[in-house]
Design a protein around this motif. Structure first.
Motif, PDB file in Angstrom:
ATOM      1  N   TYR A 191       0.844  -1.208   0.000  1.00  0.00           N
ATOM      2  CA  TYR A 191       0.000   0.000   0.000  1.00  0.00           C
ATOM      3  C   TYR A 191       0.877   1.254   0.000  1.00  0.00           C
ATOM      4  N   GLU A 245      -5.547   3.639  -6.974  1.00  0.00           N
ATOM      5  CA  GLU A 245      -6.456   2.491  -7.096  1.00  0.00           C
ATOM      6  C   GLU A 245      -5.787   1.224  -6.593  1.00  0.00           C
ATOM      7  N   ARG A 297      -5.573   1.378  -2.792  1.00  0.00           N
ATOM      8  CA  ARG A 297      -6.864   1.076  -2.147  1.00  0.00           C
ATOM      9  C   ARG A 297      -7.145  -0.420  -2.135  1.00  0.00           C
ATOM     10  N   ALA A 298      -6.768  -1.094  -3.227  1.00  0.00           N
ATOM     11  CA  ALA A 298      -7.003  -2.546  -3.318  1.00  0.00           C
ATOM     12  C   ALA A 298      -6.232  -3.274  -2.215  1.00  0.00           C
ATOM     13  N   GLU A 345      -7.923  -2.754   1.100  1.00  0.00           N
ATOM     14  CA  GLU A 345      -9.125  -3.605   1.204  1.00  0.00           C
ATOM     15  C   GLU A 345      -8.747  -5.019   1.625  1.00  0.00           C
ATOM     16  N   GLU A 346      -7.613  -5.505   1.135  1.00  0.00           N
ATOM     17  CA  GLU A 346      -7.131  -6.836   1.530  1.00  0.00           C
ATOM     18  C   GLU A 346      -6.849  -6.868   3.037  1.00  0.00           C
ATOM     19  N   GLU A 404      -8.141  -4.881   5.294  1.00  0.00           N
ATOM     20  CA  GLU A 404      -9.410  -4.749   6.007  1.00  0.00           C
ATOM     21  C   GLU A 404     -10.150  -6.093   6.071  1.00  0.00           C
ATOM     22  N   LYS A 405     -10.145  -6.816   4.975  1.00  0.00           N
ATOM     23  CA  LYS A 405     -10.820  -8.124   4.917  1.00  0.00           C
ATOM     24  C   LYS A 405     -10.217  -9.109   5.920  1.00  0.00           C
ATOM     25  N   VAL A 465      -6.081   0.550   9.122  1.00  0.00           N
ATOM     26  CA  VAL A 465      -6.891   0.695   7.904  1.00  0.00           C
ATOM     27  C   VAL A 465      -7.819   1.907   8.019  1.00  0.00           C
ATOM     28  N   CYS A 466      -8.514   2.005   9.147  1.00  0.00           N
ATOM     29  CA  CYS A 466      -9.440   3.133   9.352  1.00  0.00           C
ATOM     30  C   CYS A 466      -8.689   4.458   9.368  1.00  0.00           C
ATOM     31  N   LYS A 523      -7.703   5.263   5.769  1.00  0.00           N
ATOM     32  CA  LYS A 523      -8.882   5.695   5.001  1.00  0.00           C
ATOM     33  C   LYS A 523      -9.303   7.106   5.413  1.00  0.00           C
ATOM     34  N   TYR A 555     -13.977   7.602   9.783  1.00  0.00           N
ATOM     35  CA  TYR A 555     -12.894   6.619   9.848  1.00  0.00           C
ATOM     36  C   TYR A 555     -11.873   6.959  10.939  1.00  0.00           C
TER      37      TYR A 555
END
Length: 429
Positions: A82, A92, A95-96, A99-100, A102-103, A117-118, A121, A137
């Motif tokens: 990141y 982009e 961000r991907a 998201e990983e 965060e998941k 992550v928060c 963001k 966030y």
């Protein structure tokens, strides 16, 4: 990348060696028992696990690594990716990766990584001037970090919430939040000088907005002294640029801009010179140096405005706003023409608002649609004062036109915005 259970690790290793359950089994374990271990229906004893690992040549430390520990490693890896994409401006892709993280954080209950992550963001939203999203966030991150007693990140959250409060003109709240961040940071064992400068800089900005020039100049002087004590490659050129816009002495402001330009040149960030020109543009607009202003306009070439050059765009809009307020409409219009290809939603609203201000000086009718469009695109929480001004103006126009239902609609909107409590401190406490 996969996260495997103990049983899955044993099964995969055994099969990679083309061994059957019977081949691995022996005096210590039956094929049936081994099958139960591989399907995670039972947990082997330490001695049995050691036997199995030796038999299939599986590293015992790897075998014992829990799923959450594996998830943490992957999260750390994705966070490095990141940061890499952020440095390259590839938002982009960045961000991907977030998201990983965060998941995985949600799935394995990794509160610290979820907090990061928060926080990221929130910071990204703040950079885009999306203040409501940034607040949500950042506040969520602060709750997680407070639970973990992560003081470094708590200070960063206070700082960002202070910026949000300042951008909404809640200056008393902002000072409290900045002081909280300073108290935590200055009491830390290894004080981060650049972060302290950043907090103080945003505090100076509040003094500037409050027109407290004495406190503003004093704070900026302290920041610059601290900054100059660092090696040149560690100095924050962006902060020095912003300081130039706040000091009351024009000669001092130009010295700051020269210092920032030297830092950008030495660090090989020549693309930042365009941003530097937007700082000069705003400086000349404030000081009404129109010859310098014209030269600066000719040096700014923007193919499009997006989230990568948003700070430059904000400076350009601020310069136009300064000139509109002083009645220098010709120069304001020339500057706004630089912003025709605005892509960021929040800036589209501000751009149309300023265009409306220009139009209403000689063509009230044409300005109405621009004002309505800008009102629809502006977040009425993040730009509360502007939205109140627009709603009041539209209400008055429709009242003059005897369109009473439309007038009442905008006057009600105006009253609602006046009465809306948007403070941050009560939420945090």
């Amino acid at each position: 990348m996969e996260i495997l259970t103990l049983g899955e690790k044993i099964r995969r290793k055994r099969k990679s060696l083309r061994l059957t359950l019977k081949d691995v089994a022996g005096d210590n374990v039956t094929p049936a028992q081994l099958s139960y271990v591989e399907s995670d229906k039972c947990k082997p004893s330490k001695s049995l696990l050691r036997y199995i690992c030796e038999k299939i040549e599986l590293d015992i430390e790897y075998a014992l690594e829990s799923e959450s520990d594996q998830a943490r490693k992957y999260c750390d890896y994705f966070m490095r990716e990141y940061e890499f994409y952020i440095r390259r401006g590839e938002t982009e892709e960045a961000r991907a990766k977030l998201e990983e993280v965060e998941k995985l954080s949600k799935e394995y209950g990794l509160d610290r990584h979820m907090g990061i992550v928060c926080y990221k963001k929130g910071k990204d939203s703040l950079d885009l001037n999306e203040l409501s999203t940034a607040e949500y966030y950042t506040y969520t991150a602060m709750q997680l970090f407070m639970k973990l007693n992560e003081t470094n990140y708590i200070a960063k959250c206070y700082h960002n919430l202070g910026i949000i409060a300042s951008n909404r003109s809640y200056y008393d709240d902002a000072i409290i939040l900045f002081n909280n961040a300073l108290d935590i940071t200055q009491s830390a064992h290894d004080k981060d000088t650049l972060f302290v400068c950043d907090i103080l800089f945003n505090k100076a900005r509040v003094y500037y907005y409050q027109k407290n020039s004495s406190a503003c100049n004093k704070t900026i002087g302290y920041i610059i002294d601290e900054m100059m004590s660092l090696e040149q490659n560690k100095r924050n050129a962006h902060m020095i640029c912003e300081a130039a816009l706040m000091v009351s002495n024009m000669e001092q402001a130009e010295k700051y801009i020269e210092e920032a330009e030297n830092i950008y040149q030495i660090s090989g960030q020549k693309e930042k010179i365009e941003y530097l020109n937007s700082v000069r543009l705003l400086l000349y607009a404030k000081s009404k140096r129109f010859n310098d202003l014209n030269q600066c306009i000719s040096k700014i070439h923007i193919e499009f405005i997006n989230e990568n050059n948003i700070k430059m765009a904000i400076n350009i809009l601020e310069a136009a706003k300064e000139l509109i307020e002083s009645g220098d409409y010709h120069y304001a219009n020339t500057i706004l023409n630089l912003m025709e290809k605005v892509e960021v939603k929040q800036l589209q609203g501000l751009y149309k608002y300023l265009k409306s201000k220009l139009l209403c000086t000689n063509d009230k009718e044409s300005s109405i649609n621009y004002f309505i469009s800008s009102l629809e695109q502006l977040d009425n929480r993040d730009n509360r004062n502007i939205c109140i001004e627009i709603a009041d103006y539209l209400g008055s126009i429709y009242k003059e036109k005897k369109s009473y239902s439309e007038a009442l609609h905008y006057f009600k909107m105006c009253a609602k915005l006046y009465n809306k409590d948007n403070g941050l401190i009560s939420n945090i406490s």
